[in-house]
Design an enzyme around this catalytic site. Structure first.
Site, PDB file in Angstrom:
ATOM      1  CG  ASP A   7      17.713 -25.457 -14.514  1.00 58.29           C
ATOM      2  OD1 ASP A   7      18.057 -24.523 -13.780  1.00 58.29           O
ATOM      3  OD2 ASP A   7      18.374 -26.496 -14.666  1.00 58.29           O
ATOM      4  CD  GLU A   8      18.000 -29.845 -12.932  1.00 58.68           C
ATOM      5  OE1 GLU A   8      18.545 -29.466 -11.872  1.00 58.68           O
ATOM      6  OE2 GLU A   8      18.520 -30.676 -13.687  1.00 58.68           O
ATOM      7  CB  VAL A   9      11.265 -25.143 -10.626  1.00 54.99           C
ATOM      8  CG1 VAL A   9      10.278 -24.732  -9.542  1.00 54.99           C
ATOM      9  CG2 VAL A   9      12.420 -24.155 -10.701  1.00 54.99           C
ATOM     10  CG  ASN A  10       8.651 -31.037  -7.476  1.00 53.33           C
ATOM     11  OD1 ASN A  10       7.483 -30.662  -7.591  1.00 53.33           O
ATOM     12  ND2 ASN A  10       8.983 -32.245  -7.058  1.00 53.33           N
ATOM     13  CD1 TRP A  28      19.776 -26.369 -18.607  1.00 51.24           C
ATOM     14  CD2 TRP A  28      19.650 -28.586 -18.487  1.00 51.24           C
ATOM     15  NE1 TRP A  28      18.549 -26.689 -18.091  1.00 51.24           N
ATOM     16  CE2 TRP A  28      18.442 -28.052 -17.992  1.00 51.24           C
ATOM     17  CE3 TRP A  28      19.804 -29.973 -18.510  1.00 51.24           C
ATOM     18  CZ2 TRP A  28      17.389 -28.848 -17.550  1.00 51.24           C
ATOM     19  CZ3 TRP A  28      18.748 -30.769 -18.059  1.00 51.24           C
ATOM     20  CH2 TRP A  28      17.565 -30.194 -17.581  1.00 51.24           C
TER      21      TRP A  28
END
Length: 504
Positions: free
Chosen positions: A306-309, A372
């Protein structure tokens, strides 16, 4: 021979404040908490945390023999884990050192413990009754872990009488039938943002058992640091903050039994995400998973994702060329990376834990989705796809800053929600404050995961749950857990001033 503490403590000074203005029973001019009528316990409440599934109680007070005997029966009677637990709880129940009283006999002198199975995996936890109210208390459970949960409940029923200097059980006889609402009751700790010594992690694990949490999610590594030794790729832990903030393989084994490879980066200025264009990246990932399986022989392994740029993939020439040759966008490559990692994990018989929202339709069918996001809307979508899931709603379950079945009405889909996990992310927590940040707030989630919803909902929590939580917080303090006061800022700060533990 001096006691162990004598090696560290040369003298003990006791100041009784025998000064003008001091009066026994007064503290700073105020009535001492022991005699404050406002601090008396509400006798209508059962001060157990989490609340059992079913319970009945009487009106007798039983004295407990300091030489309490444990009589084990059944298939699990020779379990070393159970034997260690019995001694651990003996020390908890009889933690006060006292001279022998003049009493020649006690009401409760023996615990008969019947374990139906020698299974030590924790499946089928059930405790049927404690104590009987006579000379013998009986514990029945399907597994040793059911007995251990029962010992925790029994230890909370035991209180020390400071006048008689004896351990007592009030409101006996107790009859308790108990089982967890969810099998997965987790706590995440993060050692990548701040290092935590092994002994601190052990303290966290011990404290989890008091609230009947049963899964430690150890977020060991991340972009900030890589403190773990990986034998297949020994230079990985060069990415730790310092050489003193690392975990050896032996450290990891002990917990279970109790800038390294620059080729992984797309470029020196692009270190996240890893280089999707190189097979070497996936070889390292496979090697890490194999080594971790030797150390952590458990089914579930969280792969993140998750939260991958992925913007820097487009700005790195060789990765951009790789994308163009395959007619991929960065989003396509992100999916390719996560799904290939999933296949590696599945091939090693690991159940991958993943996020859901980016490419739900492509996830491996054995995936356990770790949700989440704020709100419960994604959990119904997860179970509708037939995937199992764990709740970690960041609005309520992130400890540095619902009910898990909210919005899921279909009974078959409710069974796919295997539990929840409170998350102790480490950006603002280290050894100095981790326990007071975890506790007592994690206890609220622990009860939601253990107790039936109907026993903990529908009433005014300020008059029912809050007094019990304050009592449990003080119980944690008595056991040496640095749980913060319940009613102060975010329940993670020290007390504001003098006062009773039970009123802060």
């Amino acid at each position: 021979m001096p006691s162990e503490s004598g090696h560290y403590l040369r003298r003990l000074f006791v100041l009784l404040a025998l000064l003008p203005g001091f009066s026994p029973g007064l503290v700073d001019g105020r009535r001492a908490p022991e005699t404050d009528p406002s601090l008396r316990l509400d006798e209508s409440l059962v001060y157990l945390w989490p609340l059992p599934t079913e319970y009945r109680y009487g009106n007798r007070t039983l004295t407990v023999d300091p030489n309490l005997m444990f009589h084990l029966q059944g298939a699990g009677e020779n379990s070393s884990i159970l034997g260690e637990a019995l001694e651990r709880y003996r020390n908890i129940i009889f933690r006060h050192r006292t001279r022998l009283s003049g009493r020649s006999s006690f009401d409760l002198g023996k615990l008969t413990i019947i374990v139906a199975s020698d299974d030590e995996t924790g499946a089928g936890i059930q405790m049927k009754s404690i104590p009987s109210g006579g000379q013998i208390a009986k514990f029945h459970a399907d597994t040793i872990y059911g007995i251990i949960r029962g010992l925790e409940t029994f230890s909370q029923l035991c209180t020390f009488n400071y006048k008689t200097k004896e351990v007592e059980v009030h409101n006996a006889p107790w009859y308790i039938s108990d089982r967890p609402r969810f099998p997965f009751r987790g706590l995440l700790i993060d050692t990548s943002r701040h290092y935590l010594p092994v002994n601190v992690i052990k303290q966290v694990i011990d404290s989890m058992s008091y609230a009947k949490l049963n899964v430690l999610h150890w977020h060991i590594v991340d972009e900030q640091s890589f403190p773990l030794e990986v034998p297949s790729y020994p230079d990985l832990w060069n990415g730790s903050y310092t050489k003193w903030e690392r975990f050896t393989v032996e450290d990891a084994y002990e917990l279970v039994e109790g800038v390294a490879y620059p080729d992984l980066w797309p470029s020196p200025t692009c270190r996240e995400p890893l280089d999707v264009s190189k097979d070497f990246t996936f070889s390292v990932l496979s090697g890490i998973l194999k080594d971790m399986h030797k150390i952590f022989p458990f089914e579930l392994f969280h792969l993140g994702g998750d939260e991958v740029n992925a913007d820097c993939w487009n700005s790195t020439p060789h990765v951009k060329q790789w994308l163009e040759q395959r007619n991929m966008t960065t989003k396509d490559a992100y999916q390719y990376f996560v799904l290939r990692a999933q296949e590696i994990a599945a091939a090693q018989n690991r159940t991958p834990g993943e996020t859901f929202n980016t490419f739900a339709a492509k996830l491996h069918p054995q995936t356990v989705v770790h949700n989440w996001l704020v709100g419960s809307w994604s959990l119904p979508k997860v179970v509708a796809k037939g995937l199992r899931c764990i709740m970690s709603n960041q609005g309520e379950w992130y400890l540095d800053h619902l009910d898990p079945l909210e919005g899921i009405d279909d009974a078959s889909q409710q069974k796919l929600v295997i539990g929840g996990e409170v998350c102790m992310w480490g950006e603002t927590a280290d050894t100095s404050d981790i326990q007071q940040t975890i506790w007592p707030r994690a206890a609220a989630a622990a009860e939601r995961l253990w107790s039936p919803r109907e026993t903990t909902s529908g009433e005014d929590p300020n008059s029912t749950a809050l007094p019990r939580l304050e009592y449990f917080r003080c119980l944690l303090n008595r056991r040496g857990v640095a749980a913060a006061p319940v009613t102060n800022f975010y329940a993670r700060r020290p007390p504001y001033g003098p006062g009773s533990c039970y009123a802060q």
